[in-house]
Design an enzyme around this catalytic site. Structure first.
Site, PDB file in Angstrom:
ATOM      1  N   ARG A  11       0.830  -1.202   0.000  1.00  0.00           N
ATOM      2  CA  ARG A  11       0.000   0.000   0.000  1.00  0.00           C
ATOM      3  C   ARG A  11       0.865   1.252   0.000  1.00  0.00           C
ATOM      4  NH1 ARG A  11      -5.186  -1.096   0.767  1.00  0.00           N
ATOM      5  NH2 ARG A  11      -5.739   1.050   1.205  1.00  0.00           N
ATOM      6  N   TYR A  91      25.122   1.208   8.813  1.00  0.00           N
ATOM      7  CA  TYR A  91      25.048   0.053   7.918  1.00  0.00           C
ATOM      8  C   TYR A  91      26.363  -0.064   7.163  1.00  0.00           C
ATOM      9  CZ  TYR A  91      21.314  -3.128   6.296  1.00  0.00           C
ATOM     10  OH  TYR A  91      20.484  -4.201   6.096  1.00  0.00           O
ATOM     11  N   GLY A  98      17.141  -0.235   3.422  1.00  0.00           N
ATOM     12  CA  GLY A  98      15.835   0.084   2.857  1.00  0.00           C
ATOM     13  C   GLY A  98      15.358   1.461   3.291  1.00  0.00           C
ATOM     14  N   ASP A 100      12.485   2.654   3.659  1.00  0.00           N
ATOM     15  CA  ASP A 100      11.402   2.643   4.643  1.00  0.00           C
ATOM     16  C   ASP A 100      11.959   2.508   6.055  1.00  0.00           C
ATOM     17  OD1 ASP A 100      12.279   0.070   3.994  1.00  0.00           O
ATOM     18  OD2 ASP A 100      10.297  -0.842   4.224  1.00  0.00           O
ATOM     19  N   ARG A 101      12.971   1.647   6.213  1.00  0.00           N
ATOM     20  CA  ARG A 101      13.620   1.513   7.521  1.00  0.00           C
ATOM     21  C   ARG A 101      14.330   2.819   7.899  1.00  0.00           C
ATOM     22  NH1 ARG A 101      17.411  -3.598   7.072  1.00  0.00           N
ATOM     23  NH2 ARG A 101      17.706  -3.253   9.319  1.00  0.00           N
TER      24      ARG A 101
END
Length: 248
Positions: A11, A91, A98, A100-101
């Site tokens: 979504r 990281y 990602g 979104d993360r």
């Protein structure tokens, strides 16, 4: 006004924010209804900036741009970086985290300044460690609750697509599957929480967001707070930084 768009695997979520940070409107769309984004132009003034976090791929990104029409000229696609919004990305390759993360971590940092476990419970469950200094230390990814349920139903000959409850001693298959899935998710979250460094005398917390957040939050034995759409809050923090010194 800014428009923030978080496009996930299933979504798209959006929210408009005034310069003061107040949310003006918000909504969500399934991927097959992305064309409805164009209707925003009939109800809202043109935003100064549109920030997009998209993990659904380039084709969906093109559909979003097309749906925005003339507004696409102010669209900015956000990517993970080494530092932004008060968060330092440790990281191994910061750009591979990602988005979104990344936005969820920035959203969490905009809400709390103590050590924080950031959980996104959606198609996948991500569990990320954010220390009190704003450093993202790392995290893990596991299948979301729906994906676990579907894997058992499609990968075995006799197990159903379970719709059971969390019970201490399951005595039917539906409850056994649902309880097992929830215990797996809760156990991963609680184990990661235990590894989160916390300076002596300071508190640490857990923020949970995503479609399955409600089902997880109330069952945890650690301090946890449900937050609606952390990635959107991260995009808001990038678009409307409270501190002029914060990079965005």
């Amino acid at each position: 006004m800014i428009l923030c768009i978080d496009c996930g695997n299933t979504r798209l979520k959006w929210a408009c924010y005034a310069a003061s940070g107040e949310m003006l409107r918000s909504g969500n769309l399934a991927h097959d209804a992305l064309g409805e984004l164009g209707a925003l132009a009939h109800h809202l003034p043109e935003p100064e900036r549109i920030l997009l976090a998209n993990v659904a791929g380039a084709q969906i990104g093109q559909q979003i741009r097309a749906a925005l029409g003339a507004w696409a000229s102010c669209l900015e696609e956000v990517h993970s970086t080494a530092q932004a919004g008060g968060v330092t990305n440790l990281y191994e390759n910061p750009s591979r985290l990602g988005v979104d993360r990344w936005c969820a971590l920035i959203g969490a940092r905009s809400l709390v300044r103590n050590a924080c476990l950031v959980v996104m419970a959606g198609t996948a469950t991500t569990i990320d460690l954010l220390d009190a200094e704003g450093c993202f230390l790392g995290g893990c990814i596991l299948p979301g609750m729906g994906a676990m349920r579907a894997a058992l139903a499609t990968g075995t000959a006799h197990l159903p697509l379970a719709d059971g409850r969390l019970v201490s001693m399951p005595r039917n298959t539906h409850d056994a599957i649902s309880s097992g899935i929830l215990h797996a998710q809760l156990g991963a979250i609680e184990r990661m929480y235990a590894t989160l460094p916390c300076p002596s005398g300071n508190d640490k917390t857990c923020l949970i967001s995503g479609g399955y957040a409600d089902g997880l939050g109330g069952a945890l034995v650690i301090p946890a707070r449900l937050v609606e759409n952390l990635p959107l809050l991260g995009l808001k923090a990038l678009g409307l930084p409270a501190d002029p010194g914060i990079a965005h």
